[in-house]
Scaffold this motif. Structure first.
Motif, PDB file in Angstrom:
ATOM      1  N   SER A 119       0.942  -1.112   0.027  1.00 21.00           N
ATOM      2  CA  SER A 119      -0.083   0.075   0.042  1.00 21.00           C
ATOM      3  C   SER A 119       0.851   1.284   0.136  1.00 21.00           C
ATOM      4  O   SER A 119       1.986   1.298   0.468  1.00 21.00           O
ATOM      5  N   PRO A 120       0.396   2.464  -0.568  1.00 23.11           N
ATOM      6  CA  PRO A 120       1.339   3.668  -0.481  1.00 23.11           C
ATOM      7  C   PRO A 120       1.587   4.125   0.911  1.00 23.11           C
ATOM      8  O   PRO A 120       2.591   4.803   0.810  1.00 23.11           O
ATOM      9  N   LEU A 121       0.564   3.753   1.794  1.00 25.45           N
ATOM     10  CA  LEU A 121       1.118   4.114   3.263  1.00 25.45           C
ATOM     11  C   LEU A 121       2.552   3.314   3.655  1.00 25.45           C
ATOM     12  O   LEU A 121       3.284   3.866   4.331  1.00 25.45           O
ATOM     13  N   VAL A 122       2.474   2.343   3.233  1.00 23.40           N
ATOM     14  CA  VAL A 122       3.889   1.376   3.594  1.00 23.40           C
ATOM     15  C   VAL A 122       5.094   1.813   2.544  1.00 23.40           C
ATOM     16  O   VAL A 122       6.373   2.027   2.803  1.00 23.40           O
ATOM     17  N   THR A 123       4.885   2.005   1.451  1.00 26.70           N
ATOM     18  CA  THR A 123       5.743   2.543   0.398  1.00 26.70           C
ATOM     19  C   THR A 123       6.258   3.634   0.588  1.00 26.70           C
ATOM     20  O   THR A 123       7.537   4.029   0.389  1.00 26.70           O
ATOM     21  N   ASP A 124       5.553   4.719   1.136  1.00 24.65           N
ATOM     22  CA  ASP A 124       5.787   6.036   1.200  1.00 24.65           C
ATOM     23  C   ASP A 124       7.013   6.085   2.393  1.00 24.65           C
ATOM     24  O   ASP A 124       7.958   6.957   2.496  1.00 24.65           O
ATOM     25  N   ARG A 125       7.040   5.077   3.430  1.00 22.74           N
ATOM     26  CA  ARG A 125       7.600   5.008   4.286  1.00 22.74           C
ATOM     27  C   ARG A 125       9.045   4.577   4.123  1.00 22.74           C
ATOM     28  O   ARG A 125      10.195   4.919   4.850  1.00 22.74           O
ATOM     29  N   ALA A 175       2.519  -0.153   7.896  1.00 24.98           N
ATOM     30  CA  ALA A 175       3.415   1.095   7.985  1.00 24.98           C
ATOM     31  C   ALA A 175       4.053   1.400   9.271  1.00 24.98           C
ATOM     32  O   ALA A 175       5.228   1.964   9.132  1.00 24.98           O
ATOM     33  N   ILE A 176       3.313   0.940  10.430  1.00 25.46           N
ATOM     34  CA  ILE A 176       3.977   1.077  11.472  1.00 25.46           C
ATOM     35  C   ILE A 176       5.098   0.164  11.661  1.00 25.46           C
ATOM     36  O   ILE A 176       6.134   0.316  12.259  1.00 25.46           O
ATOM     37  N   ALA A 181      14.664   7.288  19.516  1.00 30.50           N
ATOM     38  CA  ALA A 181      15.633   8.167  19.257  1.00 30.50           C
ATOM     39  C   ALA A 181      15.651   8.787  18.223  1.00 30.50           C
ATOM     40  O   ALA A 181      16.075   9.713  17.861  1.00 30.50           O
ATOM     41  N   ASP A 182      15.582   7.931  17.115  1.00 33.92           N
ATOM     42  CA  ASP A 182      15.409   8.546  15.570  1.00 33.92           C
ATOM     43  C   ASP A 182      14.221   9.228  15.202  1.00 33.92           C
ATOM     44  O   ASP A 182      14.077   9.628  14.148  1.00 33.92           O
ATOM     45  N   GLY A 183      13.442   9.270  16.153  1.00 33.82           N
ATOM     46  CA  GLY A 183      12.201  10.202  15.984  1.00 33.82           C
ATOM     47  C   GLY A 183      11.103   9.477  14.989  1.00 33.82           C
ATOM     48  O   GLY A 183      10.134   9.950  14.545  1.00 33.82           O
ATOM     49  N   LEU A 184      11.288   8.225  14.788  1.00 31.14           N
ATOM     50  CA  LEU A 184      10.234   7.272  14.114  1.00 31.14           C
ATOM     51  C   LEU A 184       8.920   7.488  14.802  1.00 31.14           C
ATOM     52  O   LEU A 184       7.793   7.129  13.947  1.00 31.14           O
ATOM     53  N   GLU A 185       8.942   7.360  16.197  1.00 33.26           N
ATOM     54  CA  GLU A 185       7.658   7.396  16.764  1.00 33.26           C
ATOM     55  C   GLU A 185       6.716   8.476  16.399  1.00 33.26           C
ATOM     56  O   GLU A 185       5.503   8.398  16.214  1.00 33.26           O
ATOM     57  N   ALA A 186       7.359   9.653  16.098  1.00 34.23           N
ATOM     58  CA  ALA A 186       6.567  10.761  15.665  1.00 34.23           C
ATOM     59  C   ALA A 186       5.817  10.346  14.265  1.00 34.23           C
ATOM     60  O   ALA A 186       4.934  10.721  14.021  1.00 34.23           O
ATOM     61  N   ALA A 187       6.572   9.842  13.453  1.00 35.16           N
ATOM     62  CA  ALA A 187       6.243   9.648  12.072  1.00 35.16           C
ATOM     63  C   ALA A 187       5.136   8.734  12.266  1.00 35.16           C
ATOM     64  O   ALA A 187       3.947   8.872  11.310  1.00 35.16           O
ATOM     65  N   GLU A 188       5.126   7.509  13.148  1.00 33.94           N
ATOM     66  CA  GLU A 188       4.028   6.642  13.226  1.00 33.94           C
ATOM     67  C   GLU A 188       2.573   7.396  13.635  1.00 33.94           C
ATOM     68  O   GLU A 188       1.751   7.080  13.224  1.00 33.94           O
ATOM     69  N   GLU A 189       2.739   8.345  14.658  1.00 36.37           N
ATOM     70  CA  GLU A 189       1.689   9.043  15.023  1.00 36.37           C
ATOM     71  C   GLU A 189       0.934   9.771  13.733  1.00 36.37           C
ATOM     72  O   GLU A 189      -0.355   9.987  13.735  1.00 36.37           O
ATOM     73  N   GLU A 190       1.869  10.532  12.876  1.00 37.71           N
ATOM     74  CA  GLU A 190       1.297  11.145  11.672  1.00 37.71           C
ATOM     75  C   GLU A 190       0.454  10.037  10.742  1.00 37.71           C
ATOM     76  O   GLU A 190      -0.273  10.375  10.028  1.00 37.71           O
ATOM     77  N   LEU A 191       0.927   8.860  10.844  1.00 36.56           N
ATOM     78  CA  LEU A 191       0.203   7.787  10.103  1.00 36.56           C
ATOM     79  C   LEU A 191      -1.096   7.731  10.254  1.00 36.56           C
ATOM     80  O   LEU A 191      -1.898   7.400   9.350  1.00 36.56           O
ATOM     81  N   PHE A 192      -1.508   7.834  11.569  1.00 34.44           N
ATOM     82  CA  PHE A 192      -2.907   7.730  11.897  1.00 34.44           C
ATOM     83  C   PHE A 192      -3.873   8.595  11.217  1.00 34.44           C
ATOM     84  O   PHE A 192      -4.961   8.486  10.626  1.00 34.44           O
TER      85      PHE A 192
END
Length: 281
Positions: free
Chosen positions: A122-128, A158-159, A218-229
């Motif tokens: 899915s685009p959600l996964v591909t974009d990440r 995606a998560i 530490a890499d800030g990926l949690e913030a990106a996960e929040e945006e996914l929702f």
């Protein structure tokens, strides 16, 4: 004098098919489903088609070209359904086909841009993951994402992508993951499920999982996960999805063939993670 052709009163199935622009096989199918009444047979035992048969065949051909289903054709001939109802069903079918074509074209575009099977997710996964360099994702990573997407949907995959981003960008974590994978594979049917190595490996899996989580944070990926929702909610709004299996049902249908020892290791790992047991390393 110009020669004149005298039309036949009846024709054989091959001639009927040739004139209508179809095949004898299709005509026989129309007979089987009741769309075209089966005509009488001549002295040679073969079917003979008259004027009314040919007219119906021609209308069937026109309706088929318009995309009308065979069931709707039968109803239209029987006058069992209003023509507006038939056209409404046809419009719904065409709209669904257009949506399918749109999704297929988007998938082809992603495949061209990404240049790997990642574009089929899915685009959600591909974009990440599309920013990762070529070869950073392994086939097994894509396989895992494919299964996760099937079970938990695009958002779940995606998560999960955070894990593979971390493994791709932190060689030490990737090396530890490879070591654990090899240790898992060594838990074959010859290993007793209660072998001490099973519990040790489960604890190592937990330690590695915790290290992954720390690095993801530490890499800030949690913030990106929040945006996914939010992104997922926007993409899903107004979209009609077909019936989906529950996660539990999907898990029970995906075969892996793990040995008893490996299965116990997975169960122990899950228990330790659920209990949030602190581990060293």
């Amino acid at each position: 004098m110009y020669p004149s052709a005298t039309p036949p009163r009846e024709v054989k199935i091959g001639d009927a098919a040739a004139f209508a622009g179809t095949t004898p096989r299709a005509i026989r199918h129309y007979h089987q489903i009741g769309l075209l009444p089966e005509p009488g047979r001549g002295g040679d035992g073969r079917r003979r088609y008259g004027y009314d048969d040919m007219i119906r065949l021609l209308w069937i051909r026109k309706m088929s070209e318009a995309g009308i289903s065979l069931d709707d054709m039968r109803a239209a001939f029987d006058e069992a359904r209003d023509v507006e109802d038939v056209l409404g069903r046809l419009e719904e079918t065409l709209a669904a086909q257009e949506a399918d074509i749109k999704r297929q074209r988007a998938a082809v575009r992603r495949l061209r841009v990404v240049g790997s099977p990642l574009g089929l997710l899915s685009p959600l996964v591909t974009d990440r993951l599309s920013h990762l360099p070529s070869g950073a994702l392994r086939p097994a990573d894509l396989d895992a994402l494919l299964v996760t997407e099937r079970i938990f949907g695009p958002l779940g995959a995606a998560i999960q992508a955070s894990v593979f981003i971390t493994l791709a960008t932190h060689p030490a974590l990737r090396a530890e993951a490879d070591r654990l994978d090899a240790a898992d594979a060594a838990l074959d049917d010859t290993v007793d499920p209660h072998d001490p190595r099973v519990e040790e490996l489960a604890a190592q899996h937990v330690a590695h999982h915790e290290a992954l989580l720390r690095t993801i944070e530490a890499d800030g990926l949690e913030a990106a996960e929040e945006e996914l929702f939010d992104i997922h909610d926007d993409e899903a709004s107004g979209a009609e999805e077909g019936p989906r299996m529950s996660a539990f049902e999907a898990v029970t249908k995906m075969p892996y063939g793990f040995s008893p020892a490996r299965t116990r290791c997975m169960e122990l790992t899950a228990q330790l993670l659920a209990a949030d047991t602190p581990t060293g390393g």
